[in-house]
Structure formats: C-alpha cells, structure tokens
Scaffold this motif. Sequence first.
Motif, PDB file in Angstrom:
ATOM      1  N   ARG A  43       0.709  -1.131  -0.065  1.00  0.00           N
ATOM      2  CA  ARG A  43       0.052   0.045  -0.015  1.00  0.00           C
ATOM      3  C   ARG A  43       0.697   1.367  -0.006  1.00  0.00           C
ATOM      4  O   ARG A  43       0.601   2.088  -0.785  1.00  0.00           O
ATOM      5  N   ASP A  44       1.966   1.297   0.756  1.00  0.00           N
ATOM      6  CA  ASP A  44       2.673   2.296   0.923  1.00  0.00           C
ATOM      7  C   ASP A  44       3.726   2.680   0.191  1.00  0.00           C
ATOM      8  O   ASP A  44       4.047   3.740  -0.149  1.00  0.00           O
ATOM      9  N   TYR A  45       4.397   1.628  -0.160  1.00  0.00           N
ATOM     10  CA  TYR A  45       5.736   1.919  -0.835  1.00  0.00           C
ATOM     11  C   TYR A  45       5.922   1.172  -2.411  1.00  0.00           C
ATOM     12  O   TYR A  45       6.810   1.395  -3.031  1.00  0.00           O
ATOM     13  N   MET A  46       4.844   0.409  -2.739  1.00  0.00           N
ATOM     14  CA  MET A  46       4.847  -0.114  -4.102  1.00  0.00           C
ATOM     15  C   MET A  46       5.000   1.177  -5.188  1.00  0.00           C
ATOM     16  O   MET A  46       4.317   1.971  -5.272  1.00  0.00           O
ATOM     17  N   GLY A  47       6.052   0.934  -6.006  1.00  0.00           N
ATOM     18  CA  GLY A  47       6.422   2.051  -7.091  1.00  0.00           C
ATOM     19  C   GLY A  47       7.083   3.033  -6.710  1.00  0.00           C
ATOM     20  O   GLY A  47       7.488   3.997  -7.511  1.00  0.00           O
ATOM     21  N   SER A  48       7.499   3.034  -5.360  1.00  0.00           N
ATOM     22  CA  SER A  48       8.527   4.190  -4.801  1.00  0.00           C
ATOM     23  C   SER A  48       9.853   4.076  -5.250  1.00  0.00           C
ATOM     24  O   SER A  48      10.444   2.767  -5.336  1.00  0.00           O
ATOM     25  N   ALA A  49      10.586   5.183  -5.392  1.00  0.00           N
ATOM     26  CA  ALA A  49      11.961   5.233  -5.133  1.00  0.00           C
ATOM     27  C   ALA A  49      12.408   5.042  -3.848  1.00  0.00           C
ATOM     28  O   ALA A  49      11.833   5.314  -2.919  1.00  0.00           O
ATOM     29  N   MET A  50      13.667   4.666  -3.582  1.00  0.00           N
ATOM     30  CA  MET A  50      14.155   4.446  -2.231  1.00  0.00           C
ATOM     31  C   MET A  50      14.079   5.452  -1.336  1.00  0.00           C
ATOM     32  O   MET A  50      13.739   5.635  -0.024  1.00  0.00           O
ATOM     33  N   HIS A  51      14.401   6.941  -1.707  1.00  0.00           N
ATOM     34  CA  HIS A  51      14.173   8.007  -1.116  1.00  0.00           C
ATOM     35  C   HIS A  51      12.881   8.026  -0.418  1.00  0.00           C
ATOM     36  O   HIS A  51      12.785   8.716   0.654  1.00  0.00           O
ATOM     37  N   ARG A  52      11.823   7.774  -1.147  1.00  0.00           N
ATOM     38  CA  ARG A  52      10.445   8.026  -0.580  1.00  0.00           C
ATOM     39  C   ARG A  52      10.214   6.986   0.693  1.00  0.00           C
ATOM     40  O   ARG A  52       9.610   7.435   1.590  1.00  0.00           O
ATOM     41  N   ILE A  53      11.026   5.829   0.707  1.00  0.00           N
ATOM     42  CA  ILE A  53      10.850   4.962   1.799  1.00  0.00           C
ATOM     43  C   ILE A  53      11.314   5.703   2.969  1.00  0.00           C
ATOM     44  O   ILE A  53      10.892   5.649   4.087  1.00  0.00           O
ATOM     45  N   HIS A  54      12.417   6.231   2.817  1.00  0.00           N
ATOM     46  CA  HIS A  54      12.942   7.051   3.854  1.00  0.00           C
ATOM     47  C   HIS A  54      12.392   8.055   4.367  1.00  0.00           C
ATOM     48  O   HIS A  54      12.374   8.529   5.561  1.00  0.00           O
ATOM     49  N   ASP A  55      11.920   9.049   3.234  1.00  0.00           N
ATOM     50  CA  ASP A  55      11.066  10.037   3.663  1.00  0.00           C
ATOM     51  C   ASP A  55       9.925   9.619   4.513  1.00  0.00           C
ATOM     52  O   ASP A  55       9.526  10.335   5.443  1.00  0.00           O
ATOM     53  N   LEU A  56       8.954   8.827   4.240  1.00  0.00           N
ATOM     54  CA  LEU A  56       7.898   8.155   4.801  1.00  0.00           C
ATOM     55  C   LEU A  56       8.121   7.735   6.267  1.00  0.00           C
ATOM     56  O   LEU A  56       7.428   8.075   7.353  1.00  0.00           O
ATOM     57  N   VAL A  57       9.158   6.885   6.413  1.00  0.00           N
ATOM     58  CA  VAL A  57       9.556   6.356   7.744  1.00  0.00           C
ATOM     59  C   VAL A  57      10.065   7.590   8.526  1.00  0.00           C
ATOM     60  O   VAL A  57       9.538   7.643   9.801  1.00  0.00           O
ATOM     61  N   LYS A 142      14.720  12.242  -9.416  1.00  0.00           N
ATOM     62  CA  LYS A 142      13.198  12.341  -8.522  1.00  0.00           C
ATOM     63  C   LYS A 142      12.434  10.887  -9.234  1.00  0.00           C
ATOM     64  O   LYS A 142      12.525  10.505 -10.380  1.00  0.00           O
ATOM     65  N   GLY A 143      11.758  10.294  -8.162  1.00  0.00           N
ATOM     66  CA  GLY A 143      10.904   9.178  -8.357  1.00  0.00           C
ATOM     67  C   GLY A 143       9.486   9.755  -8.816  1.00  0.00           C
ATOM     68  O   GLY A 143       8.915  10.780  -8.700  1.00  0.00           O
ATOM     69  N   LYS A 144       8.751   8.695  -9.099  1.00  0.00           N
ATOM     70  CA  LYS A 144       7.312   8.885  -9.089  1.00  0.00           C
ATOM     71  C   LYS A 144       6.554   9.252  -7.807  1.00  0.00           C
ATOM     72  O   LYS A 144       7.074   8.821  -6.794  1.00  0.00           O
ATOM     73  N   PRO A 145       5.698   9.950  -7.863  1.00  0.00           N
ATOM     74  CA  PRO A 145       4.744  10.578  -8.757  1.00  0.00           C
ATOM     75  C   PRO A 145       5.217  11.747  -9.692  1.00  0.00           C
ATOM     76  O   PRO A 145       4.460  12.244 -10.401  1.00  0.00           O
ATOM     77  N   ALA A 146       6.557  12.437  -9.452  1.00  0.00           N
ATOM     78  CA  ALA A 146       7.081  13.213 -10.421  1.00  0.00           C
ATOM     79  C   ALA A 146       7.029  12.587 -11.768  1.00  0.00           C
ATOM     80  O   ALA A 146       7.212  11.501 -12.012  1.00  0.00           O
ATOM     81  N   PRO A 147       6.502  13.421 -12.962  1.00  0.00           N
ATOM     82  CA  PRO A 147       6.650  13.102 -14.101  1.00  0.00           C
ATOM     83  C   PRO A 147       8.005  12.948 -14.856  1.00  0.00           C
ATOM     84  O   PRO A 147       8.166  12.463 -15.926  1.00  0.00           O
ATOM     85  N   ASP A 148       9.136  13.415 -14.131  1.00  0.00           N
ATOM     86  CA  ASP A 148      10.514  13.815 -14.506  1.00  0.00           C
ATOM     87  C   ASP A 148      11.038  12.545 -15.520  1.00  0.00           C
ATOM     88  O   ASP A 148      11.547  12.562 -16.514  1.00  0.00           O
ATOM     89  N   LEU A 149      10.751  11.410 -14.865  1.00  0.00           N
ATOM     90  CA  LEU A 149      11.341   9.943 -15.385  1.00  0.00           C
ATOM     91  C   LEU A 149      10.750   9.755 -16.676  1.00  0.00           C
ATOM     92  O   LEU A 149      11.309   9.471 -17.692  1.00  0.00           O
ATOM     93  N   PHE A 150       9.571   9.740 -16.869  1.00  0.00           N
ATOM     94  CA  PHE A 150       8.796   9.363 -18.010  1.00  0.00           C
ATOM     95  C   PHE A 150       8.963  10.641 -19.203  1.00  0.00           C
ATOM     96  O   PHE A 150       9.304  10.141 -20.215  1.00  0.00           O
TER      97      PHE A 150
END
Length: 214
Positions: A43-57, A142-150
């Motif tokens: 629910r919380d981390y699927m599709g996340s870049a690693m930095h988002r896991i750090h940020d959420l924790v 930047k990871g998703k949900p930012a559009p930068d990668l796509f």
Amino acid sequence: MRYDLVIFDNDGVLVDSEPISNRLLAAYLTELGHPTSYEDSIRDYMGSAMHRIHDLVQKRTGERLPAEFDDTFHRRVFAAFEEELEPVAGAVDVVAKLAAGGVPYCVASSGSHERIRVGHRATGLDRWFEDARVFSSQDVGKGKPAPDLFLYAAERMGVAAERCVVVEDSPLGVQAAVAGGMDVYGFTAMTPASRLEGATQLFSSMGELADLLI
C-alpha cells in the motif's frame, strides 16, 4: 490509438518482483523497529524510489533509517531475484510482438539501473532491453509521482509525450504518467482498479495489453 512509444514500468509489469521486494522490505523495516506488514508495504511503498521510503519512515516516526539501509536491502533483494524471480506472465510475448511490429518501447523504473539489470538478467528480459532502452529514477533524481522520469525517457527516445503510452501497476506511476501528459494503461494484477484512478484504460492480463498496443 497506436502510439509512437510504449514506456513500461519494470517491477510488477515486466518482472514479477513486487511480492519478493515487498516481503523483504516489510521484514527489514520490522527488523529495524518499524513494524510493517506485507500489505502495508504494498500500500505505502509499491512503485516508490528508495528516497520515498526514507522520507515516509522519517515523517511517521521522526527517525532516520540507517545509512546502510539501501545497500542491505538491495543485497537481500538481488539474492532473492537470482533464486526466485520470474517475468510477469505474458510480458515477454508483448515485448516480442512490439519488437516484431517495429513499435518503439523502453522501460522507465523507480528502481536503480542495477536493480533493473539484475532482474532482467534473471528473467531473460535483458535480450530485449539494451542500455538505450533502460531509464531509472537515478537518471533524473526524482521518483514517481513526479513525471520527470517518463518525460526524460520520451525525450531520449525522441518521442513527444502525447504520443507515448505508459504501462503501470502502481498509483504513483499512474499519477506520474498523467502529470507528464501521457496516456497510461493500468495493470490490475496486484493493484485494485480503484487505486489506479486516472488511468486511460485498465487491463488484468498481458494478453489484453497486447490487444491494446498492437
């Protein structure tokens, strides 16, 4: 509509890595004193870049994950990939049909280049994805949900955003594609359709995807 570029997410779309990764992530976070179930991780981390896991924790607990977190997690995941990882059922057939039909395609993943490559070697997908077709959130910072990668992947492949379709299985990925002005086909194998709001179209099997793309 036939598109000028198909952009695949990797984890959960090309390689069946989400069950492995989220099982190990939940276990590691719990080990570090942040109780997390498999369902929580999905629910919380699927599709996340690693930095988002750090940020959420840190946001939830006020604590930072240890400096070696990424390296330890990736070491565990890569070892499991070598033993367990399989391609998503039907994904190789879809990519082979795109190649045979001359339809440009690439992969754009929140995961690192190393993670993408380890998974592709373990599943045989590496024959279809040479370096010029592989893009990671590492490339844009930047990871998703930012559009930068796509948007970066489309630019490097020489295709306008509005002529691209993204194949995604996470809410973050769908949001990123929509933010980038791209159509997005949402894969509902692991994610309920209700969580992929904004997708241009939903599909539940790679056979359906082949019909949509080719």
